[in-house]
Design a protein around this motif. Structure first.
Motif, PDB file in Angstrom:
ATOM      1  N   ARG A 100       0.836  -1.203   0.000  1.00 32.09           N
ATOM      2  CA  ARG A 100       0.000   0.000   0.000  1.00 32.09           C
ATOM      3  C   ARG A 100       0.872   1.254   0.000  1.00 32.09           C
ATOM      4  O   ARG A 100       0.488   2.285  -0.569  1.00 32.09           O
ATOM      5  N   TYR A 101       2.040   1.181   0.639  1.00 29.54           N
ATOM      6  CA  TYR A 101       2.925   2.335   0.743  1.00 29.54           C
ATOM      7  C   TYR A 101       4.175   2.201  -0.121  1.00 29.54           C
ATOM      8  O   TYR A 101       4.792   3.201  -0.475  1.00 29.54           O
ATOM      9  N   LEU A 102       4.535   0.961  -0.431  1.00 35.36           N
ATOM     10  CA  LEU A 102       5.684   0.700  -1.307  1.00 35.36           C
ATOM     11  C   LEU A 102       5.204  -0.204  -2.448  1.00 35.36           C
ATOM     12  O   LEU A 102       5.441  -1.411  -2.446  1.00 35.36           O
ATOM     13  N   PRO A 103       4.495   0.370  -3.429  1.00 31.36           N
ATOM     14  CA  PRO A 103       3.939  -0.463  -4.506  1.00 31.36           C
ATOM     15  C   PRO A 103       5.004  -1.209  -5.304  1.00 31.36           C
ATOM     16  O   PRO A 103       4.698  -2.211  -5.970  1.00 31.36           O
ATOM     17  N   GLU A 104       6.280  -0.751  -5.206  1.00 29.50           N
ATOM     18  CA  GLU A 104       7.368  -1.439  -5.915  1.00 29.50           C
ATOM     19  C   GLU A 104       7.793  -2.718  -5.201  1.00 29.50           C
ATOM     20  O   GLU A 104       8.526  -3.541  -5.769  1.00 29.50           O
ATOM     21  N   ASP A 130      24.806  -5.505   3.688  1.00 28.51           N
ATOM     22  CA  ASP A 130      26.185  -5.260   3.247  1.00 28.51           C
ATOM     23  C   ASP A 130      26.210  -4.454   1.958  1.00 28.51           C
ATOM     24  O   ASP A 130      27.109  -3.634   1.744  1.00 28.51           O
ATOM     25  N   GLY A 131      25.221  -4.683   1.096  1.00 26.43           N
ATOM     26  CA  GLY A 131      25.130  -3.875  -0.123  1.00 26.43           C
ATOM     27  C   GLY A 131      24.859  -2.418   0.205  1.00 26.43           C
ATOM     28  O   GLY A 131      25.411  -1.508  -0.420  1.00 26.43           O
ATOM     29  N   ALA A 132      24.008  -2.188   1.212  1.00 30.27           N
ATOM     30  CA  ALA A 132      23.699  -0.818   1.613  1.00 30.27           C
ATOM     31  C   ALA A 132      24.892  -0.154   2.298  1.00 30.27           C
ATOM     32  O   ALA A 132      25.049   1.065   2.247  1.00 30.27           O
ATOM     33  N   MET A 133      25.737  -0.964   2.955  1.00 29.32           N
ATOM     34  CA  MET A 133      26.929  -0.430   3.626  1.00 29.32           C
ATOM     35  C   MET A 133      28.161  -0.440   2.727  1.00 29.32           C
ATOM     36  O   MET A 133      29.235   0.002   3.132  1.00 29.32           O
ATOM     37  N   GLU A 152      16.759   0.764  -4.885  1.00 30.04           N
ATOM     38  CA  GLU A 152      17.703  -0.315  -5.206  1.00 30.04           C
ATOM     39  C   GLU A 152      17.544  -1.501  -4.260  1.00 30.04           C
ATOM     40  O   GLU A 152      17.687  -2.660  -4.675  1.00 30.04           O
ATOM     41  N   VAL A 153      17.227  -1.236  -3.004  1.00 33.35           N
ATOM     42  CA  VAL A 153      16.957  -2.332  -2.066  1.00 33.35           C
ATOM     43  C   VAL A 153      15.703  -3.081  -2.496  1.00 33.35           C
ATOM     44  O   VAL A 153      15.667  -4.324  -2.526  1.00 33.35           O
ATOM     45  N   LYS A 179      14.218  -9.218  -7.120  1.00 29.55           N
ATOM     46  CA  LYS A 179      14.943 -10.123  -8.025  1.00 29.55           C
ATOM     47  C   LYS A 179      15.455 -11.380  -7.323  1.00 29.55           C
ATOM     48  O   LYS A 179      15.957 -12.297  -7.984  1.00 29.55           O
ATOM     49  N   TRP A 180      15.340 -11.417  -5.991  1.00 33.42           N
ATOM     50  CA  TRP A 180      15.847 -12.575  -5.254  1.00 33.42           C
ATOM     51  C   TRP A 180      15.043 -13.819  -5.594  1.00 33.42           C
ATOM     52  O   TRP A 180      13.812 -13.781  -5.670  1.00 33.42           O
ATOM     53  N   GLU A 181      15.744 -14.904  -5.805  1.00 35.82           N
ATOM     54  CA  GLU A 181      15.086 -16.176  -6.104  1.00 35.82           C
ATOM     55  C   GLU A 181      15.458 -17.184  -5.030  1.00 35.82           C
ATOM     56  O   GLU A 181      16.628 -17.373  -4.713  1.00 35.82           O
ATOM     57  N   GLY A 182      14.466 -17.797  -4.460  1.00 31.86           N
ATOM     58  CA  GLY A 182      14.719 -18.763  -3.404  1.00 31.86           C
ATOM     59  C   GLY A 182      13.409 -19.243  -2.829  1.00 31.86           C
ATOM     60  O   GLY A 182      12.360 -19.163  -3.470  1.00 31.86           O
ATOM     61  N   THR A 183      13.459 -19.718  -1.599  1.00 32.02           N
ATOM     62  CA  THR A 183      12.289 -20.283  -0.942  1.00 32.02           C
ATOM     63  C   THR A 183      11.974 -19.496   0.318  1.00 32.02           C
ATOM     64  O   THR A 183      12.872 -19.190   1.109  1.00 32.02           O
TER      65      THR A 183
END
Length: 468
Positions: A88-92, A123-126, A156-157, A163-167
């Motif tokens: 509702r607040y982050l439609p992305e 770690d990507g953000a840092m 970007e986060v 795009k993460w693929e997993g379970t």
């Protein structure tokens, strides 16, 4: 000097010597009146500069309760509800599929129950600040950093998670696993709803009203930036672990909501009054209903603790429910606690990572109640585990945050092995074990597939996946 303080300080000094702590401050209050304050060591070893209750330390994940307090304020203002879906607040926002995505609510992020496994995106953000830090040169962290993208913005986060693929660990609300990524996105929700930056909102609506003038995201924003600790970290040099000065503060502009405030013992003690009094003092920041919602158990962490919103709760703690949270980043070991029924509250801040600061908190609560400083809070009642079942748990468990631990079987007993150390596991329930590390007991659970096969393990508040 009060009777308990001598026993506590003997305990604390020994622990800090073992942990090679350059400097620490500890403050304790009862019913809002300080009954103990003490500094140990220095804020700068080279210059031998003293510590005070106004020395600025990093607090890392203690930041999470501030983020949740901001969300609760926005709920009180009618601008959102914690049960609203994130989209509702982050439609992305997207995680795996439409059903999963639409089911994840704001409170799932707040209670670490969105069903997302540990991901490497903090770690990507840092990454940009990590790359500038000489302390990581030649370490495993330097190599791991090469595998994650730069994540400089909320967008970007969001894209990385999409795009993460997993379970998934389970449907939203069914599985607890500590999740910094969700907390980072709470900052984005606060920005979208308030039309202010996350940092500005927190400053104007929480820090300033509470008089927390030395609590900031950047030390450059302090009116007086002299009384700020130097950061220290542990690094292997010629095969031996040493504590070294590592003054660069790590930052993550897209994930500050999960752990990047700096503060002081004095400021944090003022903040804790809000939780000790149930919102009565200081008045006007959060309602009693919001405090109750934040400190209610929303998710089981282990056999001892549950998670509220940005805070952990131990309902069966001696003397009454214990509300607490810790934090750890490079150069930071922090812990805060409140026990409303006894009126006790306190802060522990250290300027090096890897310190068992919760043991110091337990040391305070034990000695103040005339128990030995290192007394176990809960008795360990061992269950019998048939030898033929040991193999079900054996294996290597990993997370994408580069955490790993191995379960091995030796002489009809299970052991957890990590970083070259081995800890015997004591069975205490169906798929539940405890082990002694240092002065306290740690709890781990194993999780099975629908077919009854062990596939994950909870460790250090995260769910690790069995990989071999």
């Amino acid at each position: 000097m009060q009777q308990w303080t001598e026993a506590f300080e003997d305990f604390a000094k020994k622990l800090m010597e073992e942990s090679e702590v350059p400097g620490a401050v500890i403050a304790v209050a009862r019913d809002g009146e300080w009954i103990y304050q003490k500094s140990f060591g220095v804020r700068d070893q080279e210059q031998q500069l003293p510590l005070s209750m106004d020395t600025v330390f990093g607090i890392a994940s203690v930041t999470k309760s501030f983020t949740c307090a901001a969300i609760m304020q926005l709920q009180e203002a009618g601008k959102l509800s914690v049960t609203d879906p994130v989209v509702r607040y982050l439609p992305e926002f997207r995680f795996l599929d439409d059903e999963m995505t639409n089911a994840i609510t704001i409170e799932h992020f707040m209670a670490h129950t969105p069903g997302m496994p540990p991901l490497p995106y903090l770690d990507g953000a840092m990454k940009r600040s990590l790359e500038q830090d000489p302390a990581i040169l030649g370490t495993e962290a330097e190599e791991e950093l090469k595998t994650v993208p730069y994540l400089d913005t909320y967008e970007e986060v969001l894209d990385a998670i999409a795009k993460w693929e997993g379970t998934a660990l389970g449907a939203p609300g069914t599985a607890f696993s500590y999740n910094n990524d969700g907390y980072g996105l709470l900052g984005a929700i606060i920005e979208r709803v308030s039309n202010m930056s996350y940092e500005q909102y927190l400053t104007e609506h929480i820090l300033d009203p509470l008089g927390m003038t030395r609590t900031v995201f950047a030390v450059e924003d302090l009116a007086d930036s002299e009384d700020v600790t130097t950061l220290y970290t542990r690094k292997k040099i010629d095969g031996n672990e040493q504590v070294i000065a590592a003054p660069l503060w790590h930052d993550a502009p897209a994930m500050r909501a999960c752990g990047f405030l700096k503060s002081t013992a004095r400021d944090l003690m003022a903040y804790l009054e809000m939780f000790r009094t149930g919102g009565e003092a200081p008045a006007g920041v959060l309602s009693r209903a919001s405090i109750q919602q934040m400190t209610a158990p929303h998710a089981r962490c282990d056999g001892y603790r549950s998670y509220g919103y940005g805070l952990m709760i131990s309902p069966a703690f001696p003397g009454g429910a214990l509300i607490e949270h810790g934090g750890s980043l490079k150069g930071i070991s922090s812990h805060v606690f409140v026990q409303p029924q006894t009126g006790l509250s306190g802060v522990v801040l250290c300027n090096v990572d890897g310190v068992p600061v919760r043991d110091l908190v337990l040391g305070v609560l034990n000695t103040i109640s005339n128990r030995p400083a290192d007394a176990l809070i809960y008795p360990i009642e061992k269950m019998e585990l048939p030898g033929e079942r040991l193999g079900e748990y054996v294996g290597l468990y990993k997370s994408q945050e580069w955490m790993k631990a191995e379960i091995v079987s030796k002489e009809n007993e299970l052991y957890l092995e990590e970083d070259g150390k081995s800890y015997p596991l004591i069975p205490v329930g169906a798929d539940s074990f405890v082990f002694r590390r240092g002065r306290s007991a740690s709890w781990i659970d194993f999780f099975r597939s629908d077919e009854g096969i062990v596939e994950r393990m909870s460790y250090s508040l995260r769910q690790l996946t069995k990989v071999g």
